[in-house]
Motif scaffolding. Structure first.
Motif, PDB file in Angstrom:
ATOM      1  N   ASP A 709      10.051  20.489 -16.603  1.00  0.00           N
ATOM      2  CA  ASP A 709       9.030  19.667 -16.278  1.00  0.00           C
ATOM      3  C   ASP A 709       7.566  19.895 -17.674  1.00  0.00           C
ATOM      4  O   ASP A 709       6.472  20.055 -16.436  1.00  0.00           O
ATOM      5  N   ARG A 710       7.521  20.114 -18.473  1.00  0.00           N
ATOM      6  CA  ARG A 710       6.888  20.308 -19.214  1.00  0.00           C
ATOM      7  C   ARG A 710       6.370  20.279 -20.964  1.00  0.00           C
ATOM      8  O   ARG A 710       7.853  19.917 -20.801  1.00  0.00           O
ATOM      9  N   ARG A 711       5.704  20.639 -21.364  1.00  0.00           N
ATOM     10  CA  ARG A 711       5.554  19.765 -23.342  1.00  0.00           C
ATOM     11  C   ARG A 711       5.908  21.108 -23.570  1.00  0.00           C
ATOM     12  O   ARG A 711       5.560  22.119 -23.650  1.00  0.00           O
ATOM     13  N   LEU A 712       7.784  21.395 -23.833  1.00  0.00           N
ATOM     14  CA  LEU A 712       7.948  22.275 -24.704  1.00  0.00           C
ATOM     15  C   LEU A 712       7.321  22.172 -26.134  1.00  0.00           C
ATOM     16  O   LEU A 712       7.579  20.908 -27.142  1.00  0.00           O
ATOM     17  N   THR A 713       7.463  23.162 -26.977  1.00  0.00           N
ATOM     18  CA  THR A 713       7.334  23.278 -27.987  1.00  0.00           C
ATOM     19  C   THR A 713       8.462  23.171 -29.075  1.00  0.00           C
ATOM     20  O   THR A 713       9.354  24.022 -28.701  1.00  0.00           O
ATOM     21  N   LEU A 714       7.727  22.819 -30.824  1.00  0.00           N
ATOM     22  CA  LEU A 714       9.375  22.445 -31.389  1.00  0.00           C
ATOM     23  C   LEU A 714      10.084  24.240 -31.304  1.00  0.00           C
ATOM     24  O   LEU A 714      11.095  24.414 -32.016  1.00  0.00           O
ATOM     25  N   ARG A 715       8.512  25.002 -31.928  1.00  0.00           N
ATOM     26  CA  ARG A 715       9.627  26.510 -31.996  1.00  0.00           C
ATOM     27  C   ARG A 715      10.283  26.869 -30.449  1.00  0.00           C
ATOM     28  O   ARG A 715      10.976  27.848 -30.522  1.00  0.00           O
ATOM     29  N   GLU A 716       9.670  26.538 -28.968  1.00  0.00           N
ATOM     30  CA  GLU A 716      10.505  26.777 -28.253  1.00  0.00           C
ATOM     31  C   GLU A 716      11.959  26.037 -27.833  1.00  0.00           C
ATOM     32  O   GLU A 716      12.987  27.241 -27.820  1.00  0.00           O
ATOM     33  N   ILE A 717      11.627  25.205 -28.738  1.00  0.00           N
ATOM     34  CA  ILE A 717      12.927  24.529 -28.803  1.00  0.00           C
ATOM     35  C   ILE A 717      14.114  25.336 -29.855  1.00  0.00           C
ATOM     36  O   ILE A 717      14.707  25.266 -29.582  1.00  0.00           O
ATOM     37  N   LEU A 718      13.176  25.499 -30.962  1.00  0.00           N
ATOM     38  CA  LEU A 718      14.119  26.809 -32.272  1.00  0.00           C
ATOM     39  C   LEU A 718      15.053  27.454 -31.562  1.00  0.00           C
ATOM     40  O   LEU A 718      16.600  28.589 -31.792  1.00  0.00           O
ATOM     41  N   GLU A 719      13.501  28.398 -30.968  1.00  0.00           N
ATOM     42  CA  GLU A 719      14.183  29.551 -30.123  1.00  0.00           C
ATOM     43  C   GLU A 719      15.289  29.657 -29.295  1.00  0.00           C
ATOM     44  O   GLU A 719      16.837  30.276 -29.204  1.00  0.00           O
ATOM     45  N   LYS A 720      15.126  28.820 -28.302  1.00  0.00           N
ATOM     46  CA  LYS A 720      16.388  28.334 -27.824  1.00  0.00           C
ATOM     47  C   LYS A 720      18.371  28.130 -28.569  1.00  0.00           C
ATOM     48  O   LYS A 720      18.947  28.787 -28.148  1.00  0.00           O
ATOM     49  N   ILE A 721      17.975  27.358 -29.598  1.00  0.00           N
ATOM     50  CA  ILE A 721      18.841  27.138 -30.066  1.00  0.00           C
ATOM     51  C   ILE A 721      19.866  27.928 -30.879  1.00  0.00           C
ATOM     52  O   ILE A 721      20.220  28.067 -30.919  1.00  0.00           O
ATOM     53  N   PHE A 722      19.138  28.471 -30.762  1.00  0.00           N
ATOM     54  CA  PHE A 722      19.296  30.218 -32.053  1.00  0.00           C
ATOM     55  C   PHE A 722      19.593  31.214 -30.816  1.00  0.00           C
ATOM     56  O   PHE A 722      19.228  32.208 -31.331  1.00  0.00           O
ATOM     57  N   GLY A 723      18.863  31.465 -29.623  1.00  0.00           N
ATOM     58  CA  GLY A 723      19.004  31.785 -28.649  1.00  0.00           C
ATOM     59  C   GLY A 723      18.464  33.148 -29.120  1.00  0.00           C
ATOM     60  O   GLY A 723      18.489  34.862 -28.244  1.00  0.00           O
ATOM     61  N   LEU A 724      17.221  32.945 -29.236  1.00  0.00           N
ATOM     62  CA  LEU A 724      15.854  33.759 -29.381  1.00  0.00           C
ATOM     63  C   LEU A 724      15.393  33.992 -27.527  1.00  0.00           C
ATOM     64  O   LEU A 724      14.987  34.905 -26.886  1.00  0.00           O
ATOM     65  N   ILE A 725      15.285  33.257 -27.218  1.00  0.00           N
ATOM     66  CA  ILE A 725      14.975  32.545 -25.821  1.00  0.00           C
ATOM     67  C   ILE A 725      16.253  32.811 -24.624  1.00  0.00           C
ATOM     68  O   ILE A 725      16.883  32.025 -25.478  1.00  0.00           O
ATOM     69  N   PRO A 726      17.063  32.637 -23.094  1.00  0.00           N
ATOM     70  CA  PRO A 726      17.823  31.867 -22.884  1.00  0.00           C
ATOM     71  C   PRO A 726      17.730  30.652 -22.584  1.00  0.00           C
ATOM     72  O   PRO A 726      18.662  29.603 -21.464  1.00  0.00           O
ATOM     73  N   ARG A 727      16.735  30.470 -22.092  1.00  0.00           N
ATOM     74  CA  ARG A 727      16.642  28.886 -21.462  1.00  0.00           C
ATOM     75  C   ARG A 727      15.058  28.922 -21.337  1.00  0.00           C
ATOM     76  O   ARG A 727      14.138  29.571 -22.117  1.00  0.00           O
ATOM     77  N   PHE A 728      14.566  27.263 -21.137  1.00  0.00           N
ATOM     78  CA  PHE A 728      13.538  27.349 -21.361  1.00  0.00           C
ATOM     79  C   PHE A 728      12.816  27.186 -20.372  1.00  0.00           C
ATOM     80  O   PHE A 728      13.113  27.257 -18.594  1.00  0.00           O
ATOM     81  N   LYS A 729      11.376  27.726 -19.831  1.00  0.00           N
ATOM     82  CA  LYS A 729      10.970  28.132 -18.929  1.00  0.00           C
ATOM     83  C   LYS A 729      10.695  27.473 -18.727  1.00  0.00           C
ATOM     84  O   LYS A 729       9.994  26.294 -18.539  1.00  0.00           O
ATOM     85  N   SER A 730       9.859  27.203 -16.454  1.00  0.00           N
ATOM     86  CA  SER A 730       9.483  25.990 -15.810  1.00  0.00           C
ATOM     87  C   SER A 730       8.362  26.126 -16.172  1.00  0.00           C
ATOM     88  O   SER A 730       7.407  27.148 -16.369  1.00  0.00           O
ATOM     89  N   LYS A 731       7.622  25.014 -15.155  1.00  0.00           N
ATOM     90  CA  LYS A 731       6.110  24.974 -15.663  1.00  0.00           C
ATOM     91  C   LYS A 731       5.444  26.463 -14.379  1.00  0.00           C
ATOM     92  O   LYS A 731       4.452  26.973 -15.007  1.00  0.00           O
ATOM     93  N   ASP A 732       5.496  26.388 -13.096  1.00  0.00           N
ATOM     94  CA  ASP A 732       5.525  27.551 -12.174  1.00  0.00           C
ATOM     95  C   ASP A 732       5.496  28.970 -13.412  1.00  0.00           C
ATOM     96  O   ASP A 732       4.544  29.650 -12.770  1.00  0.00           O
ATOM     97  N   GLU A 733       6.731  29.016 -13.581  1.00  0.00           N
ATOM     98  CA  GLU A 733       7.140  30.365 -14.331  1.00  0.00           C
ATOM     99  C   GLU A 733       6.352  30.582 -15.504  1.00  0.00           C
ATOM    100  O   GLU A 733       5.827  32.161 -15.236  1.00  0.00           O
ATOM    101  N   LEU A 734       5.931  29.642 -16.334  1.00  0.00           N
ATOM    102  CA  LEU A 734       4.595  29.868 -17.385  1.00  0.00           C
ATOM    103  C   LEU A 734       3.587  30.259 -16.720  1.00  0.00           C
ATOM    104  O   LEU A 734       2.968  31.741 -16.893  1.00  0.00           O
ATOM    105  N   LEU A 735       3.114  29.906 -15.591  1.00  0.00           N
ATOM    106  CA  LEU A 735       1.872  29.801 -15.058  1.00  0.00           C
ATOM    107  C   LEU A 735       2.200  31.130 -14.617  1.00  0.00           C
ATOM    108  O   LEU A 735       1.170  31.807 -14.557  1.00  0.00           O
TER     109      LEU A 735
END
Length: 819
Positions: A709-735
């Motif tokens: 529900d928000r605009r992902l950055t390319l870095r976030e997408i790559l971090e998720k693909i290579f296992g550096l983050i477990p999942r994409f955080k929602s807009k409210d979690e980031l807030l």
């Protein structure tokens, strides 16, 4: 049609630029020759026919014919070698292959269309471009009953407006026209209004005079009537819509002609009675089905613009390597090209003119995701296992035999009455109920065969008698298959809430008395029934196309209050809006497409002959021996529910997962990420991966496919693909994280105002309008702001009114919070 048999033609007309006296020896004529010049009823030049010998390609005479046509002020040319023919409209572009010569009357009508793509491009289109011409009045039950066959989009007693994504589709088509294209493909999820979008396209072409007559092709009888009623409701009185029927000339007086492909194929009607120039725009509904087998002949017969509509295109060239085909047949590449939906509609690299997925529709709240009910009995669990169900029996010779059966053989070679009973019982006990009347919600069950459909219908009606004594007279479930007379009418009445009666539980509530349609081979593609609450997969499915189409029968939203005619009862209905539907999966189909189906396998071509295909899955003749009927009991083994969230199912996420695979396999990207060289990685992906012909990956498409529900950055997408983050955080979690950092840095002491501070912080981050009001100090505008009001602002301690904007502009990246 060679020159030696051509009769001499003498052309003498005072309005022609010059007069040709053509003798028998055309080759020696000073100014050249015209093989045939076809004249209209007033003896004006109509078509130049350039004939070549059989051993020559007709196109070799193209420039020669152009010269003659221009000298005679003639717009049309036919190029032919007697076997291969091209029709060429000099004002529209390139020669087009035709399988028969156009009739003079048709060409004269076609000549009236003066194509001007610029008019089409410049046509202004807003959300009110399509408006219902007659607003139906459903304020009483009697009024409703008078409207038994209405399109689903006018049920709500309101005007119809184009949705934002439908406008985007039309603008994408206009852009394609601007680029010189004449073939287009709209890939739109089931339930997103392809017919409504098509109506807007039809109006665009007719109003801009780029089409005189439009052909709308469907592949089901029920879709023929459904489409006609939609166009009548949306485009009358400006344009006339008819359904094409044999021995009638109604279609000649209409601008929109709706018909099934099968109707035109019958006795080669399309060739005998129609001309290639009769239609200027051909729209193919469920386009992936219109380009296979004999249906393709109809599609290719007509010249002009072509638009395909589909939720499930077929990409037969996916991962196909021309230099290493999977068979020795040198024609395989050509056959794949013919069957590939994208290439057929001029969309290279598997990119349609416009795409709107199920994930897009759910995210923007136009569609709903299913709640999966995975239920298995002891017997179906064995059928689904790797070893299968092992049956022991004595054969005709008296010998003991063991035979193994798999899920594919259920109700074909393996029969179990107890299993059918437990499947039906589980469905009835767990089905979603109608939120107004409390009866079983309207449902469709998909059976293995027509015989299986008959069995299930009988069992369901027996259970309904026990669950609802006296309420049904064997009309709770209805078999809807091609063996049943009036089956097509049943599908229409079910959508219109009048199948075998209505209002069985509540007199003021209009809903079908029959609650379940049990079908085989019907009600899959294009069937619109928005109040479906349950789908039952009582059969294994192995085709992703079939699975997507069947699942799509339940994804449309619905407000059940629209069917209630007593306003005093409306406040008592707690949840009148459809927010999900149950997908009962008795054969682990969801698990198969989530975990086992090989999406990367090169799709095998369908066999050109032999087996008969139903719903995309080929079914051969049943085996005479080895049929096994299980006479024992069966019990429910497991039942579990899973609510599908915004992330969707794997079958809906494949674009993102293909990108994951491509990136992970790239050694340059992997090594740079391991070294933490993010600037290098981002630059490389933008230059070497995005917008390449193989897949046309873009950051915007990946964001949509990720369904966050928000605009992902390319870095976030790559971090998720290579296992550096477990999942994409929602807009409210980031807030929440950003606000926690703010609190840690500023340590506010006004604990009683912390809620107001937090509300202000979040509003400033997420709302462009609030930021503009605060930054320009136009605080009076907060009085009408729905996100952050004047009262909210006054509750914020004075020092934070300037501190928070300063902090956010210095330390928070606002880009990531955009939708």
């Amino acid at each position: 049609m060679c020159k030696s048999t051509t009769k001499a033609i003498e052309i003498q007309h005072p309005n022609l630029p010059e007069v040709f006296a053509l003798g028998d020896n055309f080759e020696k004529t000073k100014t050249g020759f015209i093989d045939f010049l076809l004249l209209d009823a007033k003896n004006f030049p109509l078509i130049v026919l350039e004939a070549k010998s059989e051993d020559k390609n007709p196109l070799v005479g193209k420039e020669q014919a152009r010269k003659y046509a221009k000298s005679q002020n003639c717009r049309f040319v036919i190029l032919s070698n007697g076997n291969l023919h091209y029709f060429w409209d000099l004002e529209r572009g390139n020669p087009y292959i035709i399988t028969s010569f156009p009739m003079p009357d048709s060409v004269i009508g076609y000549q009236q269309v003066k194509p001007n793509p610029q008019r089409l491009i410049e046509e202004q289109i807003g959300n009110d471009y399509i408006v219902l011409t007659q607003r139906p009045n459903y304020q009483s039950e009697a009024a409703w009953k008078n409207e038994t066959e209405r399109p689903d989009f006018i049920r709500a007693n309101k005007l119809c407006f184009l949705r934002p994504y439908q406008l985007k589709a039309i603008h994408a088509l206009k852009q394609a026209v601007n680029e010189g294209k004449d073939r287009f493909l709209f890939e739109m999820a089931t339930g997103t209004g392809k017919t409504l979008t098509a109506a807007a396209v039809i109006k665009l072409f007719l109003r801009s005079s780029n089409a005189r007559r439009v052909l709308f092709l469907v592949d089901r009888l029920e879709l023929e009537e459904q489409a006609k009623k939609a166009f009548v409701a949306l485009l009358t009185p400006d344009f006339t819509t008819v359904i094409y029927k044999e021995n009638r000339d109604d279609w000649r007086r209409a601008e929109i002609v709706v018909t099934t492909v099968q109707s035109l194929l019958f006795n080669n009607k399309y060739q005998r009675l129609l001309s290639p120039t009769d239609f200027d725009l051909v729209i193919s509904d469920e386009a992936h089905r219109s380009i296979g087998g004999n249906a393709r002949a109809v599609f290719d017969y007509f010249i002009g613009y072509k638009l395909g509509l589909t939720a499930t295109p077929r990409d037969y060239l996916r991962r196909f390597v021309n230099t290493n085909p999977s068979t020795r047949d040198p024609r395989e590449a050509e056959r794949r090209l013919l069957l590939d939906t994208y290439r057929t509609f001029g969309c290279e690299n598997s990119q349609p003119t416009f795409r709107y997925s199920l994930l897009d529709g759910v995210k923007e709240e136009f569609l709903v995701n299913p709640t999966i009910v995975d239920a298995r009995t002891e017997i179906t669990t064995e059928l689904l296992s790797e070893q299968g169900f092992v049956a022991s029996f004595v054969d005709d010779t008296g010998e003991n035999k063991l035979e193994t059966y798999k899920q594919r053989e259920f109700e074909k070679r393996f029969f179990a009455e107890a299993t059918n009973q437990i499947l039906c019982k589980t469905f009835m006990e767990n089905a979603l109920r109608d939120p107004v009347s409390g009866e079983i919600g309207k449902s469709i069950i998909f059976a293995v065969s027509q015989n299986h459909a008959a069995k299930l219908t009988h069992i369901l009606n027996q259970i309904a008698d026990r669950m609802f004594p006296g309420k049904y007279q064997s009309d709770f479930a209805v078999q809807v298959t091609y063996q049943i007379p009036d089956a097509q009418l049943f599908t229409i009445n079910f959508a219109n809430n009048n199948l075998l009666g209505s209002a069985n539980f509540l007199p003021v509530y209009k809903t079908s008395k029959a609650r379940i349609c049990v079908t085989f081979g019907m009600m899959t593609t294009g069937y619109d029934c928005t109040d479906i609450l349950n789908l039952g997969l009582f059969r294994p499915i192995f085709s992703p196309t079939d699975f997507i189409q069947i699942k799509g029968r339940g994804t449309r939203k619905h407000n059940f209050l629209e069917q209630l005619f007593d306003d005093s009862l409306k406040d008592s209905i707690k949840k009148p809006l459809k927010t999900t539907f149950k997908l009962f999966d008795f054969f682990a189909n969801c698990e198969y497409f989530e975990e086992k189906f090989n999406y990367d396998e090169v799709i095998k071509l369908p066999r050109p002959q032999g087996k008969v295909c139903n719903i995309g899955t080929c079914v051969g003749p049943t085996v005479a021996s080895g049929i096994y009927e299980h006479l024992g009991a069966d019990i429910l083994s497991i039942i579990k529910e899973e609510i599908i969230d915004y992330g969707g199912m794997k079958i809906d996420r494949m674009f993102f997962e293909n990108f994951e695979e491509a990136v992970r396999d790239n050694k340059t990207i992997a090594s740079a990420i391991k070294a933490g060289q993010w600037d290098r990685v981002i630059d490389y992906v933008n230059r070497e991966v995005f917008d390449k012909p193989e897949e046309y990956y873009t950051l915007d498409k990946l964001r949509k496919a990720a369904a966050v529900d928000r605009r992902l950055t390319l870095r976030e997408i790559l971090e998720k693909i290579f296992g550096l983050i477990p999942r994409f955080k929602s807009k409210d979690e980031l807030l929440e994280e950003e606000f926690a950092k703010f609190v840690a840095d500023t340590k506010p002491t006004e604990s009683e105002a912390i809620t107001a501070i937090k509300t202000y912080f979040k509003a400033y981050v997420t709302s462009n309008q609030v930021r503009h009001i605060i930054d320009t100090r136009n605080f009076t505008d907060l009085a009408t702001n729905p996100v952050f009001s004047t009262r909210d602002f006054k509750a914020v301690p004075a020092k934070y009114r300037t501190l928070i904007p300063e902090y956010i502009n210095d330390y928070v990246s606002l880009n990531q919070f955009a939708a």
